[in-house]
Structures are given as structure tokens and as C-alpha cells.
Design a protein around this motif. Structure first.
Motif, PDB file in Angstrom:
ATOM      1  N   CYS A 467      37.883  33.371  24.372  1.00 10.85           N
ATOM      2  CA  CYS A 467      39.261  33.420  23.897  1.00 10.85           C
ATOM      3  C   CYS A 467      39.444  34.435  22.774  1.00 10.85           C
ATOM      4  N   LEU A 468      38.420  34.910  22.090  1.00  7.45           N
ATOM      5  CA  LEU A 468      38.524  35.807  20.930  1.00  7.45           C
ATOM      6  C   LEU A 468      37.528  36.945  21.116  1.00  7.45           C
ATOM      7  N   SER A 469      38.049  38.192  21.102  1.00  9.98           N
ATOM      8  CA  SER A 469      37.179  39.360  21.266  1.00  9.98           C
ATOM      9  C   SER A 469      36.600  39.768  19.921  1.00  9.98           C
ATOM     10  N   THR A 470      35.658  40.721  19.950  1.00 10.08           N
ATOM     11  CA  THR A 470      34.993  41.163  18.726  1.00 10.08           C
ATOM     12  C   THR A 470      35.948  41.945  17.826  1.00 10.08           C
ATOM     13  N   ILE A 471      36.799  42.779  18.422  1.00  6.53           N
ATOM     14  CA  ILE A 471      37.734  43.605  17.616  1.00  6.53           C
ATOM     15  C   ILE A 471      38.717  42.715  16.878  1.00  6.53           C
ATOM     16  N   HIS A 472      39.227  41.702  17.605  1.00  7.14           N
ATOM     17  CA  HIS A 472      40.183  40.790  16.949  1.00  7.14           C
ATOM     18  C   HIS A 472      39.527  40.055  15.794  1.00  7.14           C
ATOM     19  N   PHE A 473      38.294  39.685  15.944  1.00  4.75           N
ATOM     20  CA  PHE A 473      37.596  38.965  14.882  1.00  4.75           C
ATOM     21  C   PHE A 473      37.403  39.843  13.641  1.00  4.75           C
ATOM     22  N   ILE A 474      37.067  41.157  13.860  1.00  3.28           N
ATOM     23  CA  ILE A 474      36.863  42.062  12.724  1.00  3.28           C
ATOM     24  C   ILE A 474      38.169  42.292  11.978  1.00  3.28           C
ATOM     25  N   ILE A 475      39.262  42.477  12.740  1.00  6.61           N
ATOM     26  CA  ILE A 475      40.573  42.676  12.098  1.00  6.61           C
ATOM     27  C   ILE A 475      40.957  41.457  11.275  1.00  6.61           C
ATOM     28  N   PHE A 476      40.691  40.260  11.812  1.00  4.32           N
ATOM     29  CA  PHE A 476      41.029  39.034  11.091  1.00  4.32           C
ATOM     30  C   PHE A 476      40.240  38.940   9.785  1.00  4.32           C
ATOM     31  N   ILE A 477      38.977  39.299   9.799  1.00  5.95           N
ATOM     32  CA  ILE A 477      38.153  39.234   8.600  1.00  5.95           C
ATOM     33  C   ILE A 477      38.646  40.230   7.562  1.00  5.95           C
ATOM     34  N   ALA A 478      39.041  41.437   8.009  1.00  2.00           N
ATOM     35  CA  ALA A 478      39.521  42.462   7.067  1.00  2.00           C
ATOM     36  C   ALA A 478      40.809  42.023   6.385  1.00  2.00           C
ATOM     37  N   VAL A 479      41.728  41.446   7.170  1.00  2.00           N
ATOM     38  CA  VAL A 479      43.002  40.987   6.591  1.00  2.00           C
ATOM     39  C   VAL A 479      42.738  39.872   5.574  1.00  2.00           C
ATOM     40  N   GLN A 480      41.832  38.959   5.882  1.00  3.62           N
ATOM     41  CA  GLN A 480      41.517  37.890   4.941  1.00  3.62           C
ATOM     42  C   GLN A 480      40.913  38.439   3.653  1.00  3.62           C
ATOM     43  N   THR A 481      40.097  39.479   3.767  1.00  5.33           N
ATOM     44  CA  THR A 481      39.480  40.066   2.570  1.00  5.33           C
ATOM     45  C   THR A 481      40.513  40.731   1.683  1.00  5.33           C
ATOM     46  N   VAL A 482      41.442  41.472   2.291  1.00  5.83           N
ATOM     47  CA  VAL A 482      42.490  42.149   1.519  1.00  5.83           C
ATOM     48  C   VAL A 482      43.363  41.137   0.804  1.00  5.83           C
ATOM     49  N   LEU A 483      43.749  40.074   1.509  1.00  3.39           N
ATOM     50  CA  LEU A 483      44.601  39.062   0.890  1.00  3.39           C
ATOM     51  C   LEU A 483      43.879  38.381  -0.265  1.00  3.39           C
ATOM     52  N   PHE A 484      42.591  38.136  -0.132  1.00  5.26           N
ATOM     53  CA  PHE A 484      41.835  37.479  -1.199  1.00  5.26           C
ATOM     54  C   PHE A 484      41.743  38.378  -2.437  1.00  5.26           C
ATOM     55  N   ILE A 485      41.486  39.658  -2.212  1.00  7.51           N
ATOM     56  CA  ILE A 485      41.398  40.591  -3.357  1.00  7.51           C
ATOM     57  C   ILE A 485      42.736  40.707  -4.052  1.00  7.51           C
TER      58      ILE A 485
END
Length: 502
Positions: A467-485
Motif C-alpha cells: 500500500c505504500l511505495s518507497t518514494i512516498h515514504f521518503i517524502i513523508f519523512i522529509a515533511v515530518q522533519t521540516v515541520l519538527f524543525i
């Protein structure tokens, strides 16, 4: 010469015959020293189970003090607790000079060493409480002590001691009474497989103590312990038993105390004592009549309150046959519940097998003509389907067998008391046979699906797309990192602005 020899032989024979006749006459005319004295049982100075104690906890013709606990079969003089003491004494004074007492007791404890011991008394007064094995010191009479604890450290305990007292001596506890003992023997009476028995005979101022060591159930297997000649004791006295514990503790249980009056053989035994005076007899008769009237009155009140109950219940207690039938029914109920549980579990297994068969059949129909990589071959799927169908068939047979067993158990239970013993046994044999059939079928299934040590394998589920590809997972992690910073920077600015006001 021959005549003189014959005369000598005849004279010798005559002398031998005269000697034998003299011995027989001497044996006949000698007093009855070898004959046993006449024994008469004295119930007022005895107790023995069952029904030893009455409903109110008292012992007929006896009084108990201290930590003594009477029960139906025995009297526990002291329990296995520290610093306990108790005693039992006759209420009536014994008025006979010669007597014999047979005492059966048991001394048991967890430790290798016990304390303090048990004592059998014949004294002019009741020593209800005191420091000498639970009874009073400076007694006037006889004390036979079964001493468990070695106070003097001479390693001569457990021991049996005979100690006499004229009312002036103080018992020598530090030396375990060895300086005052008139007779003693070493006997280990603790933790024996059978009760220990002591036979105490006082006859013509001679005291004899015999011990049964408790290794055999033979009641007459006595061994000599000690004998004291020319012993003077009070002509009238009380019988008693006492026991005490100290830093160590034992259970001191007395099972029976039987007293016999001894009289010389050939003499007329004394007339029996008047059992109950007339005044006491009239008093007891009046009490009995009052009790009987009160009981009849309560019966009438009960009949008025419960008119549906006719007569008195005959079977108050459960008979042996009723108990056996109840145990059989309880066993049948447990078997019935176990079989119902097994039936329910087999139903769940059948549902799982049907679901697996339907999934595999749908997969075969869907991918029968396709050749996708990684797909299970068609002949393997056919084999799985065939195996599952055989499993379903065997499970249905097992389920039918269990249903038949349940029917047998139900029929045996419903027959009740009308069923005979043979029919009940036959039903149990049928149930056992059905259970063996179930076990054999289960073993057959295990052997067919694999070895005895091999676990059963379920069919493999076809792979499903992720249900979740590798590209989608990387984008999700990047967005979470930006929001946290960003959140961290914003909070730092807010804290810096707040510090300006202080």
C-alpha cells in the motif's frame, strides 16, 4: 548280682516317680503366684474413641484443663506449639489398691528432637496445672514420665522414668529427674508408624511398666521397661495424663486410657459400686423427661409450619450405594463437559478448513490459465485441495464419533438409579472406545499430513501489493522533519520574546 541290679533299678524308678508326684503336689498347693490376677474393667476411670467427647466438648467422668483439646477419637493434650501444657484427670477418686492401666498415645513432631514430653499420673490429688509436664509439682503418688528433651546433655533421651513422691520433693528438671528416678529405660516413642502403648501394672506393691514401641500393629507386643518392688503409693488416688511443650513442640495425642481393677485369683471380686445415687438418678430422669417434652413440642411446631412434610426423614445420611452412584454421575458429567468442549473445538477447526479450501479453490479458478512468476504450481494446489478435503472428511467422522459419545453419556446420565451397575460399566466402555477412535483418527491425520515431529503447514497466502511505495515514504519523512524543525525554531523565538519582559 542280677537281682541286686534289678533292685537298684526299681528303687531308682520309685524315687523318680515320688519326685514327680511331689513336684505336681507342690505346684497344686502353691499359691497362685504364677496365675494372672482377676481383671475387671472400670469405665469411670477410662476413655476410648469413637465418641470420646460429648457435643459440649466434655469427657464423661474426666476433666480437662489447659490446652487439652478433646475430639471424637482422641484427646490432644498439647498441640505442636511452643510453651503449651494441658492435662486430663478423673473426676472420681479410685478406691482400689491393685490396678492396671493401658494407655495408647502418639507423640509426633516435624523436628528430629521434640519437647517436652508426656506424663501418666496416679496421685492423691488432681494436679491440674504446674511445671512438671503440665501438672503440679510436689505431688503425692506416682508419675511415669515420657521425657522427649535432653536437658542434661547426656544424650539419654527420649526416655521413660518412674518417679515417686511423698508430696515433699521438687522435681529435678536440670537432670531430667535422673536423681529421683526409681526405674528408667530408653525408648524412642516419637514419630512411630503405629501408636505407642504403655501397660502399667501395680500389684502387691510391685510396679511394672511394659512398652509397645509402635513398630507393629500387634497390641500385645509389649517389651519390658522397668520394675520397682516394695513401692508404696496412696491407696486412693486420681488417674491423669499431662503433657507440655517448650522451645520445641510436639503433638501429644492420647487415644485411649483403660483402667482395670486387679484382685487375687480365687478371691471373690468386690461388688460393683453403685453406678448412680438415687437422688442423681431422679434428677437425670427429670431432665430427660423435660427434654423429651420439649422435643415433642418442637416436632409439633415443625409439622404445623411444614404440613407438606409427612413423618420423619428416614435417610438422613448418605448410604454407600448412594455415594457410589453420585460419584459415577459426577464422573459422567465431567466426561460430558469435556466431550462438549472437544466438539466445539472440532467445529471451529472444520470452519477454518472450509475457509482455507474455499480460498484455495478461488485462487485456482482465478489463476488457472495464467503463468505469473512466483505462483504456486497447479498440481501442488490440487494436492492441497485434495488433502484439505480428506481432512474435512476425517474431521466430520470424528465429529460424528464425538456426537455418538455425547449421546451415550446423556443416556447413561438420564437412566438415574434405575440403571444397573453392569449397564453403567458398559456405557463407560463405549465412551472409552469412542475416545480411542477419536485419538486414532487424529494420529492418522498427523501421519498423513507429515511426520510425528513435523508441524502442519497451512497453505500459503498469495502475495498482495504494497500500500505504500518507497518514494512516498521518503517524502513523508522529509515533511515530518521540516515541520519538527520549524516548530523548534518557533518555540525558541517565543521563549526569547518572553524573556524581554523579565
Amino acid at each position: 548280682m542280677a537281682v541286686s541290679i534289678d533292685k537298684c533299678l526299681s528303687v531308682a524308678a520309685s524315687l523318680l516317680i515320688l519326685t514327680l508326684i511331689f513336684d505336681l503336689i507342690s505346684a497344686d498347693v502353691a499359691p497362685g503366684s504364677e496365675d494372672a490376677p482377676h481383671r475387671r474393667f472400670e469405665y469411670k476411670y477410662s476413655f476410648k474413641g469413637p465418641h470420646l467427647a460429648q457435643s459440649d466438648g466434655t469427657i464423661p467422668f474426666w476433666v480437662h484443663t489447659g490446652n487439652a483439646i478433646p475430639s471424637a477419637d482422641q484427646i490432644r493434650i498439647t498441640p505442636s506449639l511452643r510453651s503449651q501444657k494441658g492435662s486430663v484427670w478423673t473426676k472420681n477418686i479410685a478406691m482400689f489398691e491393685n490396678w492396671e492401666a493401658e494407655v495408647t498415645f502418639r507423640v509426633s513432631g516435624r523436628g528430629r528432637v521434640g519437647a517436652d514430653g508426656l506424663a501418666i499420673w496416679y496421685t492423691s490429688g488432681q494436679g491440674l496445672d504446674g511445671p512438671v509436664f503440665g501438672a503440679s509439682d510436689s505431688w503425692n503418688g506416682l508419675g511415669i514420665f515420657f521425657d522427649s528433651f535432653d536437658n542434661d546433655g547426656k544424650k539419654n533421651n527420649p526416655a521413660v522414668l518412674i518417679v515417686g513422691n511423698n508430696g515433699k520433693l521438687v522435681y529435678d528438671h536440670p537432670n531430667d529427674g535422673s536423681t529421683q528416678a526409681l526405674g528408667t529405660c530408653l525408648r524412642d516413642f516419637r514419630n512411630k508408624p503405629y501408636p505407642v502403648r504403655a501397660k502399667i501394672t501395680y500389684y502387691h506393691k510391685s510396679l511394672t511398666v511394659m512398652i509397645n514401641n509402635g513398630f507393629t500393629p500387634d497390641k500385645d507386643d509389649y517389651e519390658f521397661c522397668a520394675k520397682v518392688e516394695n513401692m508404696n503409693i496412696p491407696k486412693q488416688g486420681y488417674f491423669g495424663i499431662s503433657a507440655a511443650t517448650g522451645g520445641l513442640a510436639d503433638d501429644h495425642d492420647v487415644l485411649s486410657f483403660l483402667t482395670f481393677r486387679l484382685t487375687d485369683p480365687g478371691q471373690q471380686p468386690p461388688p460393683p459400686e453403685v453406678e448412680i445415687p438415687k437422688e442423681e438418678k431422679d434428677k437425670y430422669q427429670e431432665e430427660f423427661e423435660n427434654f423429651q417434652q420439649e422435643l415433642d413440642k418442637k416436632k409439633e411446631e415443625f409439622q404445623k409450619e411444614h404440613p407438606d412434610v409427612q413423618g420423619e426423614p428416614e435417610d438422613i445420611y448418605e448410604s454407600v450405594n448412594d455415594r457410589e452412584i453420585r460419584q459415577v454421575f459426577e464422573g459422567q458429567n465431567r466426561i460430558h463437559l469435556e466431550i462438549k468442549q472437544l466438539h466445539r473445538q472440532l467445529g471451529m477447526i472444520l470452519d477454518e478448513q472450509r475457509r482455507y479450501v474455499s480460498v484455495v479453490t478461488d485462487e485456482i479458478a482465478k489463476r488457472g490459465t495464467q503463468g505469473q512468476p512466483g505462483q504456486v504450481p497447479t498440481h501442488e494446489l490440487d494436492g492441497i485441495v485434495t488433502t484439505q478435503q480428506e481432512v474435512l472428511k476425517n474431521l466430520n467422522e470424528i465429529r460424528h464419533t464425538i456426537s455418538e459419545s455425547m449421546r451415550q453419556v446423556g443416556s447413561a446420565h438420564n437412566q438415574g438409579n434405575a440403571a444397573g451397575t453392569y449397564e453403567t460399566v458398559q456405557h463407560f466402555n463405549d465412551i472409552k472406545e469412542h475416545i480411542h477412535i477419536v485419538k486414532r483418527d487424529l494420529d492418522h491425520l498427523i501421519q498423513r499430513n507429515g511426520g510425528p515431529g513435523e508441524k502442519a503447514k497451512c497453505p500459503e497466502i498469495p502475495p498482495f501489493p504494497s500500500c505504500l511505495s518507497t518514494i512516498h515514504f521518503i517524502i513523508f519523512i522529509a515533511v515530518q522533519t521540516v515541520l519538527f524543525i520549524g516548530y523548534i525554531m518557533y518555540r525558541s523565538q517565543q521563549e526569547a520574546a518572553a524573556k524581554k519582559f523579565f
